[in-house]
Design an enzyme around this catalytic site. Sequence first.
Site, PDB file in Angstrom:
ATOM      1  N   GLU A 248      60.822  91.554  81.640  1.00 29.46           N
ATOM      2  CA  GLU A 248      61.235  92.907  82.014  1.00 29.46           C
ATOM      3  C   GLU A 248      61.458  92.933  83.522  1.00 29.46           C
ATOM      4  O   GLU A 248      60.573  92.565  84.283  1.00 29.46           O
ATOM      5  CB  GLU A 248      60.159  93.929  81.618  1.00 29.46           C
TER       6      GLU A 248
ATOM      7  N   ASP B  98      70.784  97.605  77.865  1.00 28.66           N
ATOM      8  CA  ASP B  98      71.678  98.518  78.566  1.00 28.66           C
ATOM      9  C   ASP B  98      73.110  98.283  78.080  1.00 28.66           C
ATOM     10  O   ASP B  98      73.604  97.157  78.141  1.00 28.66           O
ATOM     11  CB  ASP B  98      71.593  98.255  80.071  1.00 28.66           C
TER      12      ASP B  98
ATOM     13  N   LYS C 178      81.169 100.938  80.782  1.00 28.69           N
ATOM     14  CA  LYS C 178      82.460 100.782  81.459  1.00 28.69           C
ATOM     15  C   LYS C 178      82.972  99.346  81.309  1.00 28.69           C
ATOM     16  O   LYS C 178      82.217  98.388  81.436  1.00 28.69           O
ATOM     17  CB  LYS C 178      82.321 101.140  82.934  1.00 28.69           C
TER      18      LYS C 178
ATOM     19  N   ASP D  88      71.026 101.018  69.188  1.00 28.28           N
ATOM     20  CA  ASP D  88      71.484 102.273  68.597  1.00 28.28           C
ATOM     21  C   ASP D  88      72.898 102.590  69.068  1.00 28.28           C
ATOM     22  O   ASP D  88      73.503 103.558  68.617  1.00 28.28           O
ATOM     23  CB  ASP D  88      70.545 103.423  68.973  1.00 28.28           C
TER      24      ASP D  88
ATOM     25  N   GLU E 234      59.394 101.358  71.262  1.00 27.63           N
ATOM     26  CA  GLU E 234      59.162 102.773  71.566  1.00 27.63           C
ATOM     27  C   GLU E 234      60.475 103.548  71.508  1.00 27.63           C
ATOM     28  O   GLU E 234      60.548 104.654  70.965  1.00 27.63           O
ATOM     29  CB  GLU E 234      58.543 102.930  72.962  1.00 27.63           C
ATOM     30  N   TYR E 235      61.514 102.967  72.075  1.00 26.75           N
ATOM     31  CA  TYR E 235      62.835 103.588  72.111  1.00 26.75           C
ATOM     32  C   TYR E 235      63.384 103.764  70.698  1.00 26.75           C
ATOM     33  O   TYR E 235      63.930 104.817  70.351  1.00 26.75           O
ATOM     34  CB  TYR E 235      63.761 102.704  72.942  1.00 26.75           C
TER      35      TYR E 235
END
Length: 211
Positions: A68, A117, A121, A153, A192-193
């Site tokens: 991380e 992430d 763009k 997602d 968690e996300y």
Amino acid sequence: MRVRHSAKADIEVVESEYVENNPKEWKGRWQEHFSQKAALHVEIGMGKGRFLMALAARHPEINYIGIERNVTVLHKALKKQQELQLTNVVLLAYNAETITDIFAEDEVDCLYLNFSDPWPKDRHAKRRLTSPVYLKMYDSFLKKDGHIAFKTDNRPLFDYTLEVAPAAGWKTNDVTFDLHKSEFAADNIMTEYEEKFSSLGTPINRVVLTR
């Protein structure tokens, strides 16, 4: 959402026995870092560590490295590790942009990319963790029979991955556009996300990449 920087986290991460602060020194010999010689699984973008810790507890016969880049976020994972004290887990505060500096050829058995992430763009496409740039890096240290498990997602990112991976020499396996309603749901461990957004009805996409 931006995470507020914590000076306390910086100190505790550097001082922790569960965090390797000089990962480049272990390139090619990560097996020596663990108390057992075993398959090595790596999560890039570990976040708060729920997925990695649950997986490591479920499979004590496998060694895990959680990466991380955000130290304050990694500190939250460290708190979990301090409670669990899993001997098969090592944490790294590291940026994946130079991941080939810390892993040698055929050193890693499996990679996990969870809710990376999306860099939406087009001019930022090469920063996506499933871009051809990164897939080439993974190829340099992933074992030939190894695999990459990718969950997101973000449907545009998922579609992008399904498009670029075959062109980069990777096979797409076990593709699902709604993981929690698929045949793969039983063995799934949520981040968690993932728990937050799936509770809102957002479908989770998943694919396994192999050579």
